[in-house]
Design a protein around this motif. Structure first.
Motif, PDB file in Angstrom:
ATOM      1  N   PHE A 248       4.535  37.093   6.436  1.00  0.00           N
ATOM      2  CA  PHE A 248       3.361  36.797   7.252  1.00  0.00           C
ATOM      3  C   PHE A 248       2.426  35.878   6.488  1.00  0.00           C
ATOM      4  CE2 PHE A 248       4.532  41.002   8.972  1.00  0.00           C
ATOM      5  CZ  PHE A 248       4.571  40.706  10.324  1.00  0.00           C
ATOM      6  N   ILE A 249       1.724  35.039   7.213  1.00  0.00           N
ATOM      7  CA  ILE A 249       0.580  34.310   6.652  1.00  0.00           C
ATOM      8  C   ILE A 249      -0.660  34.878   7.316  1.00  0.00           C
ATOM      9  CG2 ILE A 249      -0.457  32.059   6.198  1.00  0.00           C
ATOM     10  CD1 ILE A 249       2.251  30.783   6.875  1.00  0.00           C
ATOM     11  N   GLU A 250      -1.518  35.509   6.521  1.00  0.00           N
ATOM     12  CA  GLU A 250      -2.709  36.167   7.051  1.00  0.00           C
ATOM     13  C   GLU A 250      -3.961  35.545   6.448  1.00  0.00           C
ATOM     14  OE1 GLU A 250      -1.040  40.612   7.942  1.00  0.00           O
ATOM     15  OE2 GLU A 250      -1.761  40.226   5.904  1.00  0.00           O
ATOM     16  N   ASP A 281      -3.837  34.530  17.049  1.00  0.00           N
ATOM     17  CA  ASP A 281      -5.120  34.035  16.533  1.00  0.00           C
ATOM     18  C   ASP A 281      -5.372  34.441  15.083  1.00  0.00           C
ATOM     19  OD1 ASP A 281      -5.618  32.927  18.982  1.00  0.00           O
ATOM     20  OD2 ASP A 281      -6.696  34.684  19.732  1.00  0.00           O
ATOM     21  N   THR A 282      -4.625  35.439  14.575  1.00  0.00           N
ATOM     22  CA  THR A 282      -4.959  35.973  13.255  1.00  0.00           C
ATOM     23  C   THR A 282      -3.861  35.838  12.211  1.00  0.00           C
ATOM     24  OG1 THR A 282      -4.187  38.180  13.898  1.00  0.00           O
ATOM     25  CG2 THR A 282      -6.521  37.659  14.303  1.00  0.00           C
ATOM     26  N   LEU A 283      -2.631  35.546  12.614  1.00  0.00           N
ATOM     27  CA  LEU A 283      -1.553  35.496  11.629  1.00  0.00           C
ATOM     28  C   LEU A 283      -0.426  34.596  12.097  1.00  0.00           C
ATOM     29  CD1 LEU A 283       1.022  37.395  12.695  1.00  0.00           C
ATOM     30  CD2 LEU A 283      -0.561  39.214  12.132  1.00  0.00           C
ATOM     31  N   VAL A 284       0.442  34.240  11.141  1.00  0.00           N
ATOM     32  CA  VAL A 284       1.647  33.461  11.423  1.00  0.00           C
ATOM     33  C   VAL A 284       2.837  34.252  10.891  1.00  0.00           C
ATOM     34  CG1 VAL A 284       2.894  31.298  11.057  1.00  0.00           C
ATOM     35  CG2 VAL A 284       0.386  31.284  11.202  1.00  0.00           C
ATOM     36  N   LYS A 285       3.877  34.402  11.693  1.00  0.00           N
ATOM     37  CA  LYS A 285       5.111  35.068  11.271  1.00  0.00           C
ATOM     38  C   LYS A 285       6.149  33.982  11.003  1.00  0.00           C
ATOM     39  CE  LYS A 285       8.309  38.393  10.966  1.00  0.00           C
ATOM     40  NZ  LYS A 285       8.326  39.544  10.072  1.00  0.00           N
ATOM     41  N   ARG A 302      -0.488  26.980   1.857  1.00  0.00           N
ATOM     42  CA  ARG A 302      -1.478  25.994   2.294  1.00  0.00           C
ATOM     43  C   ARG A 302      -2.253  26.469   3.521  1.00  0.00           C
ATOM     44  NH1 ARG A 302       2.640  20.806   2.166  1.00  0.00           N
ATOM     45  NH2 ARG A 302       3.164  20.906  -0.078  1.00  0.00           N
ATOM     46  N   LEU A 303      -1.638  27.429   4.261  1.00  0.00           N
ATOM     47  CA  LEU A 303      -2.254  27.865   5.523  1.00  0.00           C
ATOM     48  C   LEU A 303      -3.036  29.161   5.385  1.00  0.00           C
ATOM     49  CD1 LEU A 303       0.632  27.158   8.065  1.00  0.00           C
ATOM     50  CD2 LEU A 303      -1.085  25.609   7.125  1.00  0.00           C
ATOM     51  N   GLY A 304      -2.823  29.909   4.306  1.00  0.00           N
ATOM     52  CA  GLY A 304      -3.518  31.182   4.163  1.00  0.00           C
ATOM     53  C   GLY A 304      -2.851  32.048   3.114  1.00  0.00           C
ATOM     54  N   GLU A 305      -3.069  33.364   3.199  1.00  0.00           N
ATOM     55  CA  GLU A 305      -2.519  34.305   2.229  1.00  0.00           C
ATOM     56  C   GLU A 305      -1.185  34.866   2.729  1.00  0.00           C
ATOM     57  OE1 GLU A 305      -5.387  37.320   1.351  1.00  0.00           O
ATOM     58  OE2 GLU A 305      -7.004  35.865   0.994  1.00  0.00           O
ATOM     59  N   ILE A 306      -0.270  35.118   1.779  1.00  0.00           N
ATOM     60  CA  ILE A 306       1.066  35.608   2.124  1.00  0.00           C
ATOM     61  C   ILE A 306       1.127  37.118   1.989  1.00  0.00           C
ATOM     62  CG2 ILE A 306       3.486  35.598   1.404  1.00  0.00           C
ATOM     63  CD1 ILE A 306       3.083  32.694   0.562  1.00  0.00           C
TER      64      ILE A 306
END
Length: 551
Positions: A248-250, A281-285, A302-306
């Protein structure tokens, strides 16, 4: 409140729970359809864990109301959070698209459902970098197209769901024609099968059916049946990208925008395959198969926290599967060509390991038989063609297997179902493959095989005038009796078959024969041949009203 036109949120919740339960109950059967090296070899388990995550979200009271929109939104969020594997991520996107379409909907009617299914398919296709036909996507699209057509035709939501199941199963059965790896292994797509179990659960919830009454083995009975063994390749060379990587990218970057997900997909595609990136809206899987999982993680930072990183070595998984399969390998196995569910059961009772659907007018190919041989986890395999038109194909299949693997196979050249059954009874595990084949054929040759069918055209054979629609009685493949009176023909055929007497008579009646007719024939035979042991069973075979064996 639910009526014939709408489904409320509470009922939809029951549908989702039942769909998840049915998939959980049958996940092993879905897992068994996986064809290596198609990624994520536990499709049933992955989809089931994804669905269970959606149900946990529902049961934890997340829906703020009983409106359809709140129920499906909760299920979508849970599915995305708990998505496992490629198939699980795609499944979560189907729900995400549905949730978007159903925003603000309190009760579900046919149009709502049709639009939701279509929106789900659109979201799922967009999530996959390089969509393939013959997969879960194809089945989902066929269901959505069917629903749109039915909704526009005036069907209510219950009628629409009934037809969803029918059209989805048709699309699933066609997946081997769309994806070569499925056709080579003789299986349907596992993801599509998992999806249809979920949808079938929806219908069962509406119908008030219990999942304990659902017979998956019967539901999966198609021409490509008996696929309870995965065909594994021995070589690891087909695994181009070794590491199944998920995370996840959170806590997304303040500058995050939806286009960033597309850009990440494109970057991941350069270092791997099976790329799926989905977001809310809050995360990327993220799901990718790659040889450099570190690079995938670096790109994502680059997009957020893993978070929730999972990296699995698929080569090692495959080595383990091969070792387990070889450890369970038997000395002998049996493959038989069969026609009819009743005959299938009889062959299985005789310890047949794999069945190939076939017979008159539906002769299987050498490839069909070859696949069946490979499915049998045995060093030595005996093949029973059970039809004179299939013997050569069986011999070609055996030739292909013997020249390409360490497995050894041999044909027992039976030409009738009755011969096949008699031959299998002569199996002796204490002797070798060739000796068994010889002994089994000798036993098969002692059986007189009869069959009764209808003539499909008028002709003259061996001096016998045959009129279209006449009944024909055959003995060992040759026409012995012809006539319009079925009862008389059966009596005459039995007289001819019993000329040399016999101690055992087995009668298998076909799919179009009424049970009372078959029982009357049984009593007639018993009365005429009192010293013989006569057995009647349903063979379920097409075209032939009766198969008769005399020993």
């Amino acid at each position: 409140m639910t009526n014939v036109h709408t489904i409320g949120g509470d009922v939809l919740k029951d549908m989702l729970i039942t769909g998840a339960a049915l998939l959980e109950q049958n996940k092993a059967a879905v897992d068994a359809l996986n064809v290596f090296p198609v990624p994520d070899g536990d499709t049933g388990s992955n989809m089931s864990m994804t669905m269970n995550a959606a149900i946990r979200e529902l049961k934890n009271g997340k829906p703020s109301t009983s409106a359809v929109s709140d129920v499906v939104q909760a299920a979508s969020h849970g599915a995305l959070r708990g998505a496992r594997g490629n198939s699980g991520v795609i499944l979560s996107q189907l729900f995400r698209g549905m949730a978007k379409s159903l925003d603000g909907v309190k009760a579900l009617d046919a149009k709502h459902l049709a639009d939701a299914l279509e929106s789900g398919v659109d979201a799922a296709y967009k999530a996959v970098m390089k969509p393939k036909e013959g997969t879960i996507l194809t089945v989902a699209r066929a269901v959505a197209n069917s629903a749109q057509k039915d909704a526009k035709g005036g069907a209510n939501v219950y009628q629409l769901i009934d037809n969803m199941i029918r059209m989805g199963e048709i699309a699933l059965a066609k997946t081997p024609e769309q994806l070569k790896v499925l056709k080579d292994a003789g299986v349907v797509d596992s993801g599509g099968k998992g999806l249809m179990l979920i949808y079938r659960g929806f219908k069962m919830a509406l119908d008030g059916d219990s999942i304990d009454d659902y017979d998956e083995s019967a539901a999966m009975h198609t021409e490509m049946h008996d696929n309870d063994e995965v065909i594994l390749v021995d070589s690891l060379e087909e695994i181009t990208f070794a590491y199944c990587t998920e995370f996840f990218i959170e806590h997304l970057s303040p500058t995050f925008k939806p286009d960033d997900v597309t850009s990440l997909q494109e970057h991941l595609q350069r270092i791997g395959d099976s790329v799926v990136c989905v977001s809310d809206d809050t995360l990327v899987k993220v799901h990718v198969h790659t040889n450099v999982p570190g690079k995938a993680l670096q790109m994502a930072l680059r997009l957020g926290e893993i978070n929730g990183v999972k990296i699995e070595n698929m080569r090692e998984q495959h080595r383990r599967l091969i070792e387990e399969r070889r450890a369970q390998e038997k000395e002998f196995g049996i493959v038989a060509v069969s026609a009819g569910e009743g005959i299938d059961r009889l062959f299985k009772d005789l310890n047949c390991d794999a069945l190939v659907s076939g017979g008159q007018t539906m002769n299987p190919s050498a490839m069909d038989i070859e696949r069946a041989i490979k499915r049998v986890n045995a060093r030595n395999v005996l093949v029973f063609p059970n039809n004179k038109n299939i013997v050569l194909a069986a011999e070609q299949a055996v030739h292909l297997v013997n020249n390409a693997s360490s497995q050894r196979a041999v044909v027992v050249p039976t030409t009738t179902i009755s011969q096949g059954m008699a031959g299998m009874l002569a199996f002796d595990p204490s002797i070798g493959l060739d000796s068994n084949a010889k002994a089994m054929m000798e036993a098969a040759s002692c059986v007189r095989s009869g069959a009764v069918t209808k003539a499909v055209r008028s002709t003259n054979i061996d001096g016998k005038e045959i009129v279209e629609g006449d009944y024909m009685g055959l003995i060992d493949g040759k026409i012995a009796q012809v006539g319009p009176d079925k009862e008389k023909l059966l009596a005459d055929l039995m007289r001819d078959m019993m000329q040399d007497e016999g101690d055992y008579i087995t009668i298998l009646y076909g799919q179009d024969v009424p049970e009372n007719e078959a029982k009357n024939f049984l009593e007639t035979v018993r009365a005429a041949y009192e010293d013989a042991d006569v057995v009647l069973q349903s063979g379920g075979q097409p075209l032939y009203d009766y198969y008769i064996a005399v020993e």
